[in-house]
Motif scaffolding. Structure first.
Motif, mmCIF file in Angstrom:
data_model
loop_
_atom_site.group_PDB
_atom_site.id
_atom_site.type_symbol
_atom_site.label_atom_id
_atom_site.label_comp_id
_atom_site.label_asym_id
_atom_site.label_seq_id
_atom_site.Cartn_x
_atom_site.Cartn_y
_atom_site.Cartn_z
ATOM 1 N N ALA A 297 4.734 -1.969 -10.134
ATOM 2 C CA ALA A 297 5.574 -0.767 -10.098
ATOM 3 C C ALA A 297 6.687 -0.847 -11.146
ATOM 4 C CB ALA A 297 6.167 -0.579 -8.705
ATOM 5 N N GLU A 298 7.363 -1.982 -11.223
ATOM 6 C CA GLU A 298 8.431 -2.167 -12.210
ATOM 7 C C GLU A 298 7.871 -2.088 -13.629
ATOM 8 O OE1 GLU A 298 11.472 -5.600 -13.799
ATOM 9 O OE2 GLU A 298 10.884 -5.661 -11.697
ATOM 10 N N THR B 53 1.354 -4.403 -6.632
ATOM 11 C CA THR B 53 1.378 -5.852 -6.457
ATOM 12 C C THR B 53 2.683 -6.409 -6.995
ATOM 13 O OG1 THR B 53 -1.014 -5.903 -6.761
ATOM 14 C CG2 THR B 53 0.140 -7.984 -7.013
ATOM 15 N N ARG B 54 3.182 -7.431 -6.329
ATOM 16 C CA ARG B 54 4.361 -8.144 -6.795
ATOM 17 C C ARG B 54 4.078 -9.634 -6.687
ATOM 18 N NH1 ARG B 54 9.432 -10.057 -4.236
ATOM 19 N NH2 ARG B 54 10.895 -10.342 -5.936
ATOM 20 N N ASN C 249 0.855 -1.176 0.000
ATOM 21 C CA ASN C 249 0.000 0.000 0.000
ATOM 22 C C ASN C 249 0.895 1.230 0.000
ATOM 23 O OD1 ASN C 249 -2.517 -1.292 0.112
ATOM 24 N ND2 ASN C 249 -2.169 -1.770 2.272
ATOM 25 N N VAL C 250 0.871 1.955 -1.093
ATOM 26 C CA VAL C 250 1.650 3.178 -1.197
ATOM 27 C C VAL C 250 0.689 4.328 -1.442
ATOM 28 C CG1 VAL C 250 3.783 2.093 -1.993
ATOM 29 C CG2 VAL C 250 2.062 2.724 -3.654
ATOM 30 N N SER C 251 1.165 5.534 -1.227
ATOM 31 C CA SER C 251 0.282 6.699 -1.290
ATOM 32 C C SER C 251 -0.412 6.857 -2.643
ATOM 33 C CB SER C 251 1.066 7.961 -0.949
ATOM 34 O OG SER C 251 2.106 8.138 -1.892
#
Length: 183
Positions: free
Chosen positions: A54-55, A37-38, A30-32
């Protein structure tokens, strides 16, 4: 579908010789700016596959920066000029995703979707799918027979994930992997 159910379904399909060596993992951060998901797969506790939302977003941006450096043509001509090997293989809207998948960069959400879909597929449909994840999973599936594995032929253009899982399965089943030699 809950991750525990997906993981159990996938684990039940892994061939016996890899069942306790190959593991599938998922985590959510959980980021702002939203949830990331990974998903990753380990072999003997060493990571052999990674898909991160993210990547994926970073690599997507990097791909477009690469395209901008090479050409000033508009979409989709810019992609055709920079990556002609994908012309005719996918429609314009999937072009970028196909390039990234071929490079081994996967969106975790797409991988999760493939994990949900996979148990409902026959081994033949999975092996012949255009989805790299489905093909790779089929190679470590207990439903893949030795004769079918021996009959598989991959050329040098196969995505690295598929080749990695193919060679792994051949190794555990004591089969010499088919090596395509260019003419």
């Amino acid at each position: 579908m809950k991750w525990t159910k997906v993981k159990k379904d996938m684990g039940n399909l892994i061939c016996g010789k890899l069942k306790h060596r190959l593991s599938i993992h998922l985590t959510k951060y959980n980021v702002s700016r939203g949830e990331r998901t990974r998903i990753w797969i380990t072999l003997d506790k060493k990571e052999v596959f990674n898909a991160s939302s993210a990547e994926y977003l970073m690599e997507h941006d990097n791909l477009w920066e690469e395209v901008k450096r090479k050409t000033s043509k508009p979409f989709p001509e810019c992609l055709y000029e920079c990556f002609p090997e994908f012309i005719g293989q996918v429609d314009d809207m999937d072009y970028t995703a196909s390039i990234l998948k071929h490079r081994g960069v996967f969106n975790a959400e797409h991988v999760y979707g493939a994990f949900i879909q996979y148990p409902q597929l026959t081994i033949h449909r999975a092996l012949n799918s255009e989805n790299i994840i489905l093909q790779a999973l089929a190679l470590v599936d207990r439903r893949l027979g030795k004769r079918t594995l021996e009959a598989l032929r991959y050329d040098s253009n196969v995505p690295p994930l598929i080749m990695q899982f193919y060679e792994l399965r051949c190794e555990v089943d004591n089969i010499t992997p088919f090596k395509h030699t260019p003419s």
